[in-house]
Scaffold this motif. Structure first.
Motif, mmCIF file in Angstrom:
data_model
loop_
_atom_site.group_PDB
_atom_site.id
_atom_site.type_symbol
_atom_site.label_atom_id
_atom_site.label_comp_id
_atom_site.label_asym_id
_atom_site.label_seq_id
_atom_site.Cartn_x
_atom_site.Cartn_y
_atom_site.Cartn_z
ATOM 1 N N ARG A 47 -53.963 -12.497 -9.281
ATOM 2 C CA ARG A 47 -53.587 -11.524 -10.303
ATOM 3 C C ARG A 47 -54.769 -10.630 -10.656
ATOM 4 N N TRP A 48 -54.497 -9.353 -10.820
ATOM 5 C CA TRP A 48 -55.504 -8.391 -11.287
ATOM 6 C C TRP A 48 -55.265 -8.093 -12.761
ATOM 7 N N PRO A 49 -56.327 -7.753 -13.498
ATOM 8 C CA PRO A 49 -56.108 -7.266 -14.869
ATOM 9 C C PRO A 49 -55.411 -5.912 -14.839
ATOM 10 N N ARG A 50 -54.707 -5.607 -15.909
ATOM 11 C CA ARG A 50 -54.021 -4.306 -15.973
ATOM 12 C C ARG A 50 -55.024 -3.165 -15.968
ATOM 13 N N ARG A 51 -56.167 -3.391 -16.614
ATOM 14 C CA ARG A 51 -57.221 -2.384 -16.630
ATOM 15 C C ARG A 51 -58.540 -3.046 -16.215
ATOM 16 N N TYR A 52 -59.304 -2.328 -15.419
ATOM 17 C CA TYR A 52 -60.606 -2.809 -14.962
ATOM 18 C C TYR A 52 -61.594 -1.669 -15.187
ATOM 19 N N HIS A 53 -62.074 -1.574 -16.412
ATOM 20 C CA HIS A 53 -62.868 -0.423 -16.814
ATOM 21 C C HIS A 53 -64.229 -0.429 -16.128
ATOM 22 N N SER A 54 -64.673 0.730 -15.771
ATOM 23 C CA SER A 54 -66.006 0.883 -15.213
ATOM 24 C C SER A 54 -67.040 0.846 -16.329
ATOM 25 N N PRO A 55 -68.207 0.241 -16.080
ATOM 26 C CA PRO A 55 -69.269 0.288 -17.102
ATOM 27 C C PRO A 55 -69.956 1.642 -17.175
ATOM 28 N N PHE A 56 -69.620 2.559 -16.248
ATOM 29 C CA PHE A 56 -70.249 3.872 -16.221
ATOM 30 C C PHE A 56 -69.329 4.914 -16.874
ATOM 31 N N PRO A 57 -69.895 5.820 -17.649
ATOM 32 C CA PRO A 57 -69.068 6.903 -18.203
ATOM 33 C C PRO A 57 -68.660 7.859 -17.093
ATOM 34 N N GLN A 58 -67.626 8.632 -17.372
ATOM 35 C CA GLN A 58 -67.235 9.637 -16.389
ATOM 36 C C GLN A 58 -68.381 10.622 -16.182
ATOM 37 N N ALA A 59 -68.684 10.858 -14.912
ATOM 38 C CA ALA A 59 -69.833 11.685 -14.564
ATOM 39 C C ALA A 59 -69.508 13.166 -14.739
ATOM 40 N N ARG A 60 -70.552 13.943 -14.989
ATOM 41 C CA ARG A 60 -70.445 15.407 -15.032
ATOM 42 C C ARG A 60 -71.485 15.940 -14.046
ATOM 43 N N PRO A 61 -71.103 16.091 -12.792
ATOM 44 C CA PRO A 61 -72.077 16.375 -11.743
ATOM 45 C C PRO A 61 -72.759 17.735 -11.908
#
Length: 332
Positions: A47-61
């Motif tokens: 089973r996978w969790p419904r959400r698997y959040h990244s520890p990184f914020p969304q990047a702004r390249p």
């Protein structure tokens, strides 16, 4: 329908095309319906969790990266932003919520894209390795065309699929061994990988799949979207043709059960062997943790990768398992 019953491509017979379908020379074709049902109803899925959040914020390249710098930012799954030699290159771009032909069913994202589409820098080139839904997403390609109008480089037959949704796209269609010269020392080469293709039940292997080598003044990049290990044949061939690589982008997830997946998805141990076989100094690991496609748990690839690197005596920092939003400035 094209001659021979192939809806996507018509061309001469070759060492990997029989006139209707493409194949892996000396390799293994995808398993049939009976095996698929055995896998789907055989149990064993973690089973996978419904959400698997990244520890990184969304990047702004940054808008551009030049000189000898090479930067890779993870969007999710096999979607990477590669910034090198003043170019912005996207691989297998998927921003959709599901990797599926349906908006209401199929594998759904467990984490948000690591870059908002509105925060993308100007995209020059899109590489699409093959037509599975977790790699070729028509909604995303349409949005990219409207905003960026990039050059799309893709193997034989996939252009037919794309043009139905993005008729005005600039598409460079390549066979294994072909290349596209972008100027200023940047050349994109199409290379073999051991995989297959399908968008529906009756079009298996009717469009080609490929890996890419990106030759740049800042070094060479080997990008593999999906592959079975295939005894390392294609890894060694890529090194023979192009020399060692500053960076390889290698898949290392979506690999269980092995009896079903081995010919199409390498596991972490095989990815490490591939790193060594192609002579990659660094690896950006992808194809894990976003879409649940196979049986292993969501973090099993991480543990298996660390064990494989330790066994091979490779520093873990050289093979980075990228998470959405993570930025990898590849050492020179």
């Amino acid at each position: 329908m094209r001659k021979g019953g192939n809806p996507y491509y018509e061309g001469p017979v070759s060492d990997h095309f029989d006139g209707v379908r493409f194949f892996n020379p000396g390799g293994t074709p995808p398993r049939g319906l009976a095996h698929l049902l055995r896998w789907q109803f055989g149990g064993g899925r973690v089973r996978w969790p419904r959400r698997y959040h990244s520890p990184f914020p969304q990047a702004r390249p940054d808008l551009t990266v030049d000189g000898d710098r090479l930067r890779v930012t993870m969007v999710g799954h096999a979607t990477l932003l590669i910034q090198v030699a003043g170019l912005n290159i996207l691989t297998d771009p998927v921003w959709s919520h599901r990797a599926s032909p349906f908006a209401f069913a199929g594998p759904q994202r467990r984490n948000a894209p690591g870059i908002l589409m509105d925060d993308l820098p100007p995209i020059d080139v899109v590489l699409v390795t093959h037509n599975h839904y977790d790699h070729l997403d028509l909604d995303t390609l349409s949005a990219l065309q409207a905003e960026h109008a990039p050059l799309v480089v893709t193997p034989l037959g996939n252009d037919t699929i794309m043009r139905r949704a993005v008729p005005d796209a600039e598409i460079s269609v390549v066979d294994w061994g072909d290349w596209v010269d972008l100027g200023d020392g940047v050349v994109i080469h199409a290379e073999p990988c051991h995989h297959w293709s399908a968008r529906r039940t009756r079009d298996r292997r009717m469009a080609l799949w490929a890996a890419f080598v990106i030759e740049t003044p800042a070094g060479k990049i080997y990008h593999v979207g999906d592959t079975g290990f295939h005894d390392g044949i294609n890894y060694r061939a890529a090194r023979d043709r192009h020399g060692a690589f500053r960076l390889a982008n290698l898949p290392f997830g979506c690999y269980e059960p092995r009896w079903f997946m081995a010919s199409q998805h390498q596991n972490p141990e095989e990815a490490v062997m591939g790193m060594l076989a192609c002579g990659a100094e660094h690896v950006a690991g992808h194809h894990w943790g976003t879409f649940r496609l196979t049986n292993e748990g969501i973090e099993e690839p991480l543990r298996a990768l660390e064990a494989a690197l330790d066994k091979a005596g490779i520093e873990r920092t050289r093979f980075k398992a990228l998470r959405p939003g993570e930025v990898f400035d590849v050492p020179a």
